[in-house]
Design a protein around this motif. Structure first.
Motif, PDB file in Angstrom:
ATOM      1  N   CYS A  23       0.848  -1.179   0.000  1.00 27.87           N
ATOM      2  CA  CYS A  23       0.000   0.000   0.000  1.00 27.87           C
ATOM      3  C   CYS A  23       0.892   1.240   0.000  1.00 27.87           C
ATOM      4  CB  CYS A  23      -0.843  -0.065   1.274  1.00 27.87           C
ATOM      5  SG  CYS A  23      -2.056   1.183   1.441  1.00 27.87           S
ATOM      6  N   ASN A  24       0.585   2.207  -0.875  1.00 31.20           N
ATOM      7  CA  ASN A  24       1.374   3.435  -0.935  1.00 31.20           C
ATOM      8  C   ASN A  24       0.458   4.644  -0.965  1.00 31.20           C
ATOM      9  OD1 ASN A  24       4.381   2.790  -1.348  1.00 31.20           O
ATOM     10  ND2 ASN A  24       3.336   1.359  -2.682  1.00 31.20           N
ATOM     11  N   SER A  25       0.774   5.609  -0.110  1.00 36.27           N
ATOM     12  CA  SER A  25      -0.023   6.831  -0.044  1.00 36.27           C
ATOM     13  C   SER A  25       0.718   7.980  -0.717  1.00 36.27           C
ATOM     14  CB  SER A  25      -0.311   7.193   1.408  1.00 36.27           C
ATOM     15  OG  SER A  25      -0.880   8.483   1.502  1.00 36.27           O
ATOM     16  N   SER A  26      -0.041   8.895  -1.306  1.00 33.40           N
ATOM     17  CA  SER A  26       0.563  10.076  -1.926  1.00 33.40           C
ATOM     18  C   SER A  26       0.962  11.112  -0.883  1.00 33.40           C
ATOM     19  CB  SER A  26      -0.421  10.700  -2.926  1.00 33.40           C
ATOM     20  OG  SER A  26      -1.618  11.074  -2.268  1.00 33.40           O
ATOM     21  N   ARG A  60      -0.576 -15.496  11.756  1.00 31.46           N
ATOM     22  CA  ARG A  60       0.205 -15.621  10.525  1.00 31.46           C
ATOM     23  C   ARG A  60       0.278 -14.313   9.732  1.00 31.46           C
ATOM     24  NH1 ARG A  60      -2.386 -17.953   7.185  1.00 31.46           N
ATOM     25  NH2 ARG A  60      -4.401 -18.125   8.275  1.00 31.46           N
ATOM     26  N   LEU A  61      -0.347 -13.262  10.226  1.00 29.27           N
ATOM     27  CA  LEU A  61      -0.367 -11.988   9.519  1.00 29.27           C
ATOM     28  C   LEU A  61       0.628 -11.027  10.143  1.00 29.27           C
ATOM     29  CD1 LEU A  61      -3.116 -13.330   8.750  1.00 29.27           C
ATOM     30  CD2 LEU A  61      -4.102 -11.024   8.752  1.00 29.27           C
ATOM     31  N   THR A  62       1.452 -10.397   9.292  1.00 26.15           N
ATOM     32  CA  THR A  62       2.410  -9.391   9.745  1.00 26.15           C
ATOM     33  C   THR A  62       2.147  -8.095   8.998  1.00 26.15           C
ATOM     34  OG1 THR A  62       4.094 -11.076  10.159  1.00 26.15           O
ATOM     35  CG2 THR A  62       4.843  -8.783   9.990  1.00 26.15           C
ATOM     36  N   PHE A  63       1.988  -7.033   9.761  1.00 28.28           N
ATOM     37  CA  PHE A  63       1.683  -5.710   9.218  1.00 28.28           C
ATOM     38  C   PHE A  63       2.863  -4.781   9.488  1.00 28.28           C
ATOM     39  CE2 PHE A  63      -2.863  -6.565   8.705  1.00 28.28           C
ATOM     40  CZ  PHE A  63      -3.062  -7.581   9.621  1.00 28.28           C
ATOM     41  N   GLN A  64       3.214  -3.984   8.475  1.00 27.52           N
ATOM     42  CA  GLN A  64       4.301  -3.026   8.644  1.00 27.52           C
ATOM     43  C   GLN A  64       3.857  -1.645   8.195  1.00 27.52           C
ATOM     44  OE1 GLN A  64       7.593  -4.824   6.387  1.00 27.52           O
ATOM     45  NE2 GLN A  64       8.526  -5.377   8.336  1.00 27.52           N
ATOM     46  N   PHE A  65       4.365  -0.644   8.881  1.00 30.10           N
ATOM     47  CA  PHE A  65       4.143   0.759   8.503  1.00 30.10           C
ATOM     48  C   PHE A  65       5.504   1.349   8.197  1.00 30.10           C
ATOM     49  CE2 PHE A  65       1.895   4.335   7.662  1.00 30.10           C
ATOM     50  CZ  PHE A  65       1.433   5.159   8.682  1.00 30.10           C
ATOM     51  N   GLY A  66       5.639   1.995   7.048  1.00 32.74           N
ATOM     52  CA  GLY A  66       6.932   2.486   6.629  1.00 32.74           C
ATOM     53  C   GLY A  66       7.478   3.606   7.490  1.00 32.74           C
ATOM     54  N   GLU A  67       8.779   3.801   7.384  1.00 32.30           N
ATOM     55  CA  GLU A  67       9.442   4.825   8.188  1.00 32.30           C
ATOM     56  C   GLU A  67       8.905   6.219   7.897  1.00 32.30           C
ATOM     57  OE1 GLU A  67      11.928   2.307  10.417  1.00 32.30           O
ATOM     58  OE2 GLU A  67      11.576   4.459  10.592  1.00 32.30           O
ATOM     59  N   ALA A  68       8.570   6.472   6.638  1.00 28.88           N
ATOM     60  CA  ALA A  68       8.054   7.787   6.245  1.00 28.88           C
ATOM     61  C   ALA A  68       6.548   7.892   6.441  1.00 28.88           C
ATOM     62  CB  ALA A  68       8.401   8.068   4.791  1.00 28.88           C
ATOM     63  N   LYS A  70       4.223   6.567   4.769  1.00 29.88           N
ATOM     64  CA  LYS A  70       3.517   6.708   3.490  1.00 29.88           C
ATOM     65  C   LYS A  70       3.254   5.355   2.843  1.00 29.88           C
ATOM     66  CE  LYS A  70       4.481  10.134   0.730  1.00 29.88           C
ATOM     67  NZ  LYS A  70       5.204  11.086  -0.154  1.00 29.88           N
ATOM     68  N   ASN A  71       3.807   4.288   3.409  1.00 29.51           N
ATOM     69  CA  ASN A  71       3.547   2.982   2.828  1.00 29.51           C
ATOM     70  C   ASN A  71       3.395   1.933   3.915  1.00 29.51           C
ATOM     71  OD1 ASN A  71       6.264   1.952   3.443  1.00 29.51           O
ATOM     72  ND2 ASN A  71       6.878   3.371   1.845  1.00 29.51           N
ATOM     73  N   SER A  72       2.787   0.829   3.499  1.00 30.14           N
ATOM     74  CA  SER A  72       2.501  -0.237   4.443  1.00 30.14           C
ATOM     75  C   SER A  72       2.418  -1.557   3.684  1.00 30.14           C
ATOM     76  CB  SER A  72       1.179   0.038   5.167  1.00 30.14           C
ATOM     77  OG  SER A  72       0.902  -0.971   6.120  1.00 30.14           O
ATOM     78  N   SER A  73       2.549  -2.640   4.416  1.00 30.06           N
ATOM     79  CA  SER A  73       2.405  -3.954   3.800  1.00 30.06           C
ATOM     80  C   SER A  73       1.728  -4.911   4.765  1.00 30.06           C
ATOM     81  CB  SER A  73       3.766  -4.511   3.367  1.00 30.06           C
ATOM     82  OG  SER A  73       4.586  -4.730   4.501  1.00 30.06           O
ATOM     83  N   LEU A  74       1.094  -5.903   4.159  1.00 28.92           N
ATOM     84  CA  LEU A  74       0.496  -7.006   4.906  1.00 28.92           C
ATOM     85  C   LEU A  74       1.067  -8.287   4.325  1.00 28.92           C
ATOM     86  CD1 LEU A  74      -1.555  -8.811   6.403  1.00 28.92           C
ATOM     87  CD2 LEU A  74      -3.271  -8.099   4.722  1.00 28.92           C
ATOM     88  N   HIS A  75       1.639  -9.101   5.175  1.00 32.61           N
ATOM     89  CA  HIS A  75       2.221 -10.371   4.746  1.00 32.61           C
ATOM     90  C   HIS A  75       1.503 -11.502   5.475  1.00 32.61           C
ATOM     91  CE1 HIS A  75       5.355 -13.116   3.329  1.00 32.61           C
ATOM     92  NE2 HIS A  75       5.319 -13.654   4.536  1.00 32.61           N
ATOM     93  N   ALA A  90      -6.217   1.376   4.433  1.00 29.77           N
ATOM     94  CA  ALA A  90      -6.966   2.630   4.509  1.00 29.77           C
ATOM     95  C   ALA A  90      -6.133   3.613   5.310  1.00 29.77           C
ATOM     96  CB  ALA A  90      -8.334   2.414   5.152  1.00 29.77           C
ATOM     97  N   GLY A  91      -5.868   4.761   4.711  1.00 26.64           N
ATOM     98  CA  GLY A  91      -5.024   5.748   5.359  1.00 26.64           C
ATOM     99  C   GLY A  91      -5.828   6.884   5.952  1.00 26.64           C
ATOM    100  N   GLN A  92      -5.378   7.355   7.077  1.00 26.18           N
ATOM    101  CA  GLN A  92      -6.007   8.487   7.733  1.00 26.18           C
ATOM    102  C   GLN A  92      -5.009   9.628   7.785  1.00 26.18           C
ATOM    103  OE1 GLN A  92      -7.527   7.635  11.675  1.00 26.18           O
ATOM    104  NE2 GLN A  92      -9.143   9.143  11.404  1.00 26.18           N
ATOM    105  N   GLY A  93      -5.462  10.809   7.377  1.00 25.79           N
ATOM    106  CA  GLY A  93      -4.583  11.950   7.330  1.00 25.79           C
ATOM    107  C   GLY A  93      -4.335  12.547   8.697  1.00 25.79           C
ATOM    108  N   GLY A  94      -3.442  13.540   8.744  1.00 22.65           N
ATOM    109  CA  GLY A  94      -3.105  14.178   9.996  1.00 22.65           C
ATOM    110  C   GLY A  94      -4.169  15.169  10.424  1.00 22.65           C
ATOM    111  N   ALA A  95      -3.999  15.699  11.640  1.00 24.81           N
ATOM    112  CA  ALA A  95      -5.010  16.569  12.240  1.00 24.81           C
ATOM    113  C   ALA A  95      -5.208  17.865  11.467  1.00 24.81           C
ATOM    114  CB  ALA A  95      -4.626  16.880  13.682  1.00 24.81           C
ATOM    115  N   ASN A  96      -4.185  18.331  10.767  1.00 28.18           N
ATOM    116  CA  ASN A  96      -4.294  19.599  10.068  1.00 28.18           C
ATOM    117  C   ASN A  96      -4.542  19.458   8.577  1.00 28.18           C
ATOM    118  OD1 ASN A  96      -3.713  20.994  12.483  1.00 28.18           O
ATOM    119  ND2 ASN A  96      -1.535  20.610  12.176  1.00 28.18           N
ATOM    120  N   THR A  97      -4.855  18.255   8.127  1.00 24.31           N
ATOM    121  CA  THR A  97      -4.975  18.024   6.692  1.00 24.31           C
ATOM    122  C   THR A  97      -6.415  18.074   6.211  1.00 24.31           C
ATOM    123  OG1 THR A  97      -5.202  15.641   6.941  1.00 24.31           O
ATOM    124  CG2 THR A  97      -2.969  16.517   6.762  1.00 24.31           C
TER     125      THR A  97
END
Lengths: 115, 110
Positions: A23-26, A60-68, A70-75, A90-97
Motif C-alpha cells: 500500500c502506498n499513499s501520496s 500468521r499476519l504481519t503488518f508493517q508501517f513504513g518509516e516515512a 507513506k507505505n505499508s504492507s500485509l504479509h 486505509a489511510g487516515q490523514g493528519g489533524a491539520n490536513t
C-alpha cells in the motif's frame, strides 16, 4: 487529494504459500488501517498502525508501517483457504490536513487460495 | 458488528427515480459514513457526518445528498438515479479510529 494505491490487484496462491500486499499513499499518514472483506461480505477491521516503522503481528499476519508513514504492507505466512477475501489498506490523514476524520481506502488486493 | 443495519438490502430502480438508503446504528456513535464499492475502485467515500445535522462531502459526492436528523439514522439520497450509481453501498460508523461497516445495500439502476 489524498490517494492510496495498492498492489497487486489480485493474487492466486496455493495453500501454504506466502502472500504480500503493498500500500502506498501520496501523502504522509497519521495512521494506516487494514481491513478484510470476505466474498459477499462487508469490510472488517483487522489492525491499525500508528508509529513510523511499526510492525505488528496477528498469528500468521504481519503488518508493517513504513518509516516515512507513506507505505505499508500485509504479509500472510502459509496461507489457508480461510484467508480468501479482499484486503484493503486505509489511510487516515493528519489533524491539520482536513482528512483526520476520514479514511482513504486503497483499491484492495483480492486473494484466492486453492488447495 | 456495532449494531449497524442498512435498508433496503437490495433495490432495483429505474433511471431518473429518487432513491433513499437508510443506515441505522444503535450505539450512539458520532461519526457515520456512506461509501460506494465498485470493482477496481475499492471503497470510495460519498458523504460523512460528524453529528446531528453536521455533514460533509467525500470524494464522490456528486449526485448524492445526505441527512442526519437523529444520531442513530444517516440517510443517503439519490435525487435522480443514474446507471452509473449502480453499486454496493456501505454505511459505517467510527469507534475511536476504527470503522465498522453495515451489511451493505446492493443498488441496481436500470
Amino acid at each position: 487529494g489524498q490517494q492510496v494505491m495498492q498492489i497487486p490487484q489480485y493474487q492466486h496462491v496455493q495453500e501454504g504459500e506466502d502472500f504480500t500486499t503493498y500500500c502506498n499513499s501520496s501523502t504522509t499518514l497519521s495512521n494506516i488501517q487494514w481491513y478484510k472483506q470476505r466474498p459477499g461480505g462487508h469490510p472488517v477491521f483487522l489492525i491499525q498502525l500508528v508509529k513510523s516503522g511499526e510492525v505488528k503481528k496477528q498469528k500468521r499476519l504481519t503488518f508493517q508501517f513504513g518509516e516515512a508513514k507513506k507505505n505499508s504492507s500485509l504479509h500472510i505466512t502459509a496461507t489457508q483457504t480461510t484467508d480468501v477475501g479482499t484486503y484493503f489498506c486505509a489511510g487516515q490523514g493528519g489533524a491539520n490536513t482536513g482528512t483526520a476524520s476520514k479514511l482513504t481506502f486503497g483499491t484492495g488486493t483480492r486473494l484466492q487460495v486453492t488447495l | 458488528d456495532a449494531g449497524i443495519t442498512q435498508s433496503p438490502r437490495h433495490k432495483v430502480t429505474e433511471t431518473g427515480t429518487p432513491v433513499t438508503l437508510r443506515c441505522h446504528q444503535t450505539e450512539n456513535h458520532r461519526y457515520m459514513y456512506w461509501y460506494r464499492q465498485d470493482p477496481g475502485h475499492g471503497l470510495r467515500l460519498i458523504h460523512y457526518s460528524y453529528g446531528v445535522k453536521d455533514t460533509d462531502k467525500g470524494e464522490v459526492s456528486d449526485g448524492y445528498s445526505v441527512s442526519r436528523s437523529k444520531t442513530e439514522d444517516f440517510l443517503l439520497t439519490l435525487e435522480s438515479a443514474t446507471s452509473s450509481q449502480t453499486s454496493v453501498y456501505f454505511c459505517a460508523i467510527s469507534r475511536y479510529d476504527e470503522q465498522f461497516f453495515g451489511p451493505g445495500t446492493r443498488l441496481t439502476v436500470l
